[in-house]
Design a protein around this motif. Sequence first.
Motif, PDB file in Angstrom:
ATOM      1  N   LYS A   2     -16.097-115.044  -5.047  1.00  0.00           N
ATOM      2  CA  LYS A   2     -15.234-114.579  -4.136  1.00  0.00           C
ATOM      3  C   LYS A   2     -15.667-113.181  -3.468  1.00  0.00           C
ATOM      4  N   LEU A   3     -16.829-113.164  -3.036  1.00  0.00           N
ATOM      5  CA  LEU A   3     -17.328-112.098  -2.360  1.00  0.00           C
ATOM      6  C   LEU A   3     -17.211-112.248  -0.762  1.00  0.00           C
ATOM      7  N   ALA A   4     -17.127-111.182  -0.166  1.00  0.00           N
ATOM      8  CA  ALA A   4     -16.876-111.002   1.324  1.00  0.00           C
ATOM      9  C   ALA A   4     -17.842-111.290   2.158  1.00  0.00           C
ATOM     10  N   LYS A   5     -17.541-112.085   3.154  1.00  0.00           N
ATOM     11  CA  LYS A   5     -18.467-112.831   3.929  1.00  0.00           C
ATOM     12  C   LYS A   5     -19.404-111.789   4.668  1.00  0.00           C
ATOM     13  N   VAL A   6     -20.706-111.921   4.787  1.00  0.00           N
ATOM     14  CA  VAL A   6     -21.709-110.982   5.232  1.00  0.00           C
ATOM     15  C   VAL A   6     -22.406-111.644   6.426  1.00  0.00           C
ATOM     16  N   GLU A   7     -23.362-111.025   7.050  1.00  0.00           N
ATOM     17  CA  GLU A   7     -24.096-111.618   8.011  1.00  0.00           C
ATOM     18  C   GLU A   7     -24.909-112.622   7.316  1.00  0.00           C
ATOM     19  N   GLN A   8     -24.778-113.800   7.903  1.00  0.00           N
ATOM     20  CA  GLN A   8     -25.719-115.090   7.310  1.00  0.00           C
ATOM     21  C   GLN A   8     -27.247-114.975   7.701  1.00  0.00           C
ATOM     22  N   PHE A   9     -27.949-115.488   6.554  1.00  0.00           N
ATOM     23  CA  PHE A   9     -29.530-115.635   6.851  1.00  0.00           C
ATOM     24  C   PHE A   9     -29.614-116.793   7.757  1.00  0.00           C
ATOM     25  N   LYS A  10     -30.276-116.613   8.831  1.00  0.00           N
ATOM     26  CA  LYS A  10     -30.589-117.684   9.698  1.00  0.00           C
ATOM     27  C   LYS A  10     -32.265-117.954   9.696  1.00  0.00           C
ATOM     28  N   PRO A  11     -32.720-119.098   9.057  1.00  0.00           N
ATOM     29  CA  PRO A  11     -34.066-119.443   9.162  1.00  0.00           C
ATOM     30  C   PRO A  11     -34.804-119.511  10.530  1.00  0.00           C
ATOM     31  N   LEU A  12     -36.006-119.375  10.708  1.00  0.00           N
ATOM     32  CA  LEU A  12     -36.805-119.249  12.097  1.00  0.00           C
ATOM     33  C   LEU A  12     -36.962-120.777  12.183  1.00  0.00           C
TER      34      LEU A  12
ATOM     35  N   ALA B  51     -36.804-124.992  -6.056  1.00  0.00           N
ATOM     36  CA  ALA B  51     -35.649-125.108  -6.711  1.00  0.00           C
ATOM     37  C   ALA B  51     -35.204-123.922  -7.385  1.00  0.00           C
ATOM     38  N   TRP B  52     -36.385-123.533  -8.206  1.00  0.00           N
ATOM     39  CA  TRP B  52     -36.180-122.039  -8.781  1.00  0.00           C
ATOM     40  C   TRP B  52     -35.731-121.090  -7.873  1.00  0.00           C
ATOM     41  N   TYR B  53     -36.393-121.034  -6.710  1.00  0.00           N
ATOM     42  CA  TYR B  53     -35.872-120.057  -5.633  1.00  0.00           C
ATOM     43  C   TYR B  53     -34.541-120.133  -5.419  1.00  0.00           C
ATOM     44  N   CYS B  54     -33.895-121.169  -5.257  1.00  0.00           N
ATOM     45  CA  CYS B  54     -32.389-121.547  -5.062  1.00  0.00           C
ATOM     46  C   CYS B  54     -31.489-120.614  -6.273  1.00  0.00           C
ATOM     47  N   ARG B  55     -32.133-121.141  -7.483  1.00  0.00           N
ATOM     48  CA  ARG B  55     -31.538-120.498  -8.603  1.00  0.00           C
ATOM     49  C   ARG B  55     -31.357-118.962  -8.500  1.00  0.00           C
ATOM     50  N   ILE B  56     -32.738-118.394  -7.882  1.00  0.00           N
ATOM     51  CA  ILE B  56     -32.825-116.882  -7.996  1.00  0.00           C
ATOM     52  C   ILE B  56     -31.704-116.333  -6.824  1.00  0.00           C
ATOM     53  N   ILE B  57     -31.469-117.120  -5.649  1.00  0.00           N
ATOM     54  CA  ILE B  57     -30.738-116.779  -4.813  1.00  0.00           C
ATOM     55  C   ILE B  57     -29.250-116.766  -5.340  1.00  0.00           C
ATOM     56  N   SER B  58     -28.801-117.700  -5.972  1.00  0.00           N
ATOM     57  CA  SER B  58     -27.650-118.034  -6.633  1.00  0.00           C
ATOM     58  C   SER B  58     -27.335-116.394  -7.586  1.00  0.00           C
ATOM     59  N   ASN B  59     -28.258-116.085  -8.226  1.00  0.00           N
ATOM     60  CA  ASN B  59     -28.111-114.977  -9.263  1.00  0.00           C
ATOM     61  C   ASN B  59     -28.047-113.531  -8.479  1.00  0.00           C
ATOM     62  N   SER B  60     -28.401-113.495  -7.361  1.00  0.00           N
ATOM     63  CA  SER B  60     -28.555-112.406  -6.276  1.00  0.00           C
ATOM     64  C   SER B  60     -27.131-111.623  -6.233  1.00  0.00           C
ATOM     65  N   GLY B  61     -25.988-112.339  -6.234  1.00  0.00           N
ATOM     66  CA  GLY B  61     -24.859-111.810  -6.122  1.00  0.00           C
ATOM     67  C   GLY B  61     -24.573-111.293  -4.611  1.00  0.00           C
ATOM     68  N   THR B  62     -24.960-112.213  -3.571  1.00  0.00           N
ATOM     69  CA  THR B  62     -24.404-111.979  -2.419  1.00  0.00           C
ATOM     70  C   THR B  62     -24.060-113.129  -1.615  1.00  0.00           C
ATOM     71  N   SER B  63     -23.351-113.175  -0.593  1.00  0.00           N
ATOM     72  CA  SER B  63     -22.854-114.413   0.110  1.00  0.00           C
ATOM     73  C   SER B  63     -23.761-114.742   1.315  1.00  0.00           C
ATOM     74  N   ARG B  64     -24.739-114.017   1.540  1.00  0.00           N
ATOM     75  CA  ARG B  64     -25.629-114.240   2.716  1.00  0.00           C
ATOM     76  C   ARG B  64     -26.120-115.451   2.929  1.00  0.00           C
ATOM     77  N   TYR B  65     -26.405-116.220   2.030  1.00  0.00           N
ATOM     78  CA  TYR B  65     -27.129-117.379   2.004  1.00  0.00           C
ATOM     79  C   TYR B  65     -26.311-118.677   1.954  1.00  0.00           C
ATOM     80  N   GLN B  66     -25.076-118.686   2.104  1.00  0.00           N
ATOM     81  CA  GLN B  66     -24.157-119.710   1.972  1.00  0.00           C
ATOM     82  C   GLN B  66     -24.151-120.745   2.940  1.00  0.00           C
ATOM     83  N   ASP B  67     -24.327-120.246   4.218  1.00  0.00           N
ATOM     84  CA  ASP B  67     -24.450-121.337   5.229  1.00  0.00           C
ATOM     85  C   ASP B  67     -25.842-122.021   5.162  1.00  0.00           C
ATOM     86  N   PHE B  68     -26.991-121.018   4.748  1.00  0.00           N
ATOM     87  CA  PHE B  68     -28.444-121.893   4.525  1.00  0.00           C
ATOM     88  C   PHE B  68     -28.253-122.910   3.434  1.00  0.00           C
TER      89      PHE B  68
END
Length: 320
Positions: free
Chosen positions: A310-320, A264-281
């Motif tokens: 309102k970040l530009a859409k980037v290549e999305q992270f895809k979990p294996l 859950a902390w990891y999700c908060r870290i991802i939210s503070n990273s300032g990238t839209s790479r993890y939105q689909d995830f």
Amino acid sequence: MLLTAVGFSRDLPAEPLILTLVGQVHHAAPVNYMFNAGSNYLVEGDIKFTPQSGENYTVKGYLSESYSAVWLASSDGKQASDAIVLEGDPDKESAKLKALSAGAVVIPAYAKTNVKPTIQQANVAAESSREYGDNPLANIDQGTSAKLLIERMGEPEHIKIIETNFFSKAPETHIYHYKDIGSVEMIKSVADRNLYSQRTFLVTSDEGQQFTNVIAKANGVETQLIGKKFFNIGVYDINYLDALATKVWENKFTEDRRMLDGIAWYCRIISNSGTSRYQDFLSSIDDDDNISSKLRGHCNKAKKQIDKLKLAKVEQFKPL
């Protein structure tokens, strides 16, 4: 009994001055001066000094039973002024106060004295002896102003702001992140509202290389500790963020309370990273009713926080 030390700065005219320099032990409460009688070291004196226009200076010093000194250092850390030196036990008449104008201040080594270092002195000595290679953050002193930090290091890649906590009265904190070398914790001074360094978080070469493996192998307790630590520091490298996201994905159905709290902390870290790479995830976890409501809630908040940017859409992270 809590003392939060922060820096203070002011402007000086670039002309010949007489400055009073002071190095002194401070305690959080007056009663501690009584409990520490004999170790409330103080060195004070006047120096003649002409500041250079545009330069930043820091008051530096050393305090001990047999030798104390205070002087000015330039922005590159070098001694820039005469030093006021107190030799001998300050509580005895044999102690001598003098202005040291020739040569640099040389702090006496513990090996050259018969005085056993206190725990605090020993910790400082151990900390200063750690090897960080050429990491420039290793030379950032506590109390360095944001102005001086940026002058030496440049503008940080990211700044995380932790606002004042009303209940704990903790001062506002900013985390200045420099890619590949670490972060600096900056505390806002109540006195002048400027930011001063409280401590640095260095990324050693070993830690950088092993980060992904450590995240992958961490158990629940370790994941929880890592989450809390790096939430404050910040993670911005995509390789490291991918490792955090993979850990979340692989443990999304966990029943381990500590593991759940860690990811859950990891999700908060991802939210503070300032990238839209993890939105689909984040959306895929939020939409799965079989996943803990706690984790889904944090992922939902993370996604919304990134959407607000309102970040530009980037290549999305895809979990294996």
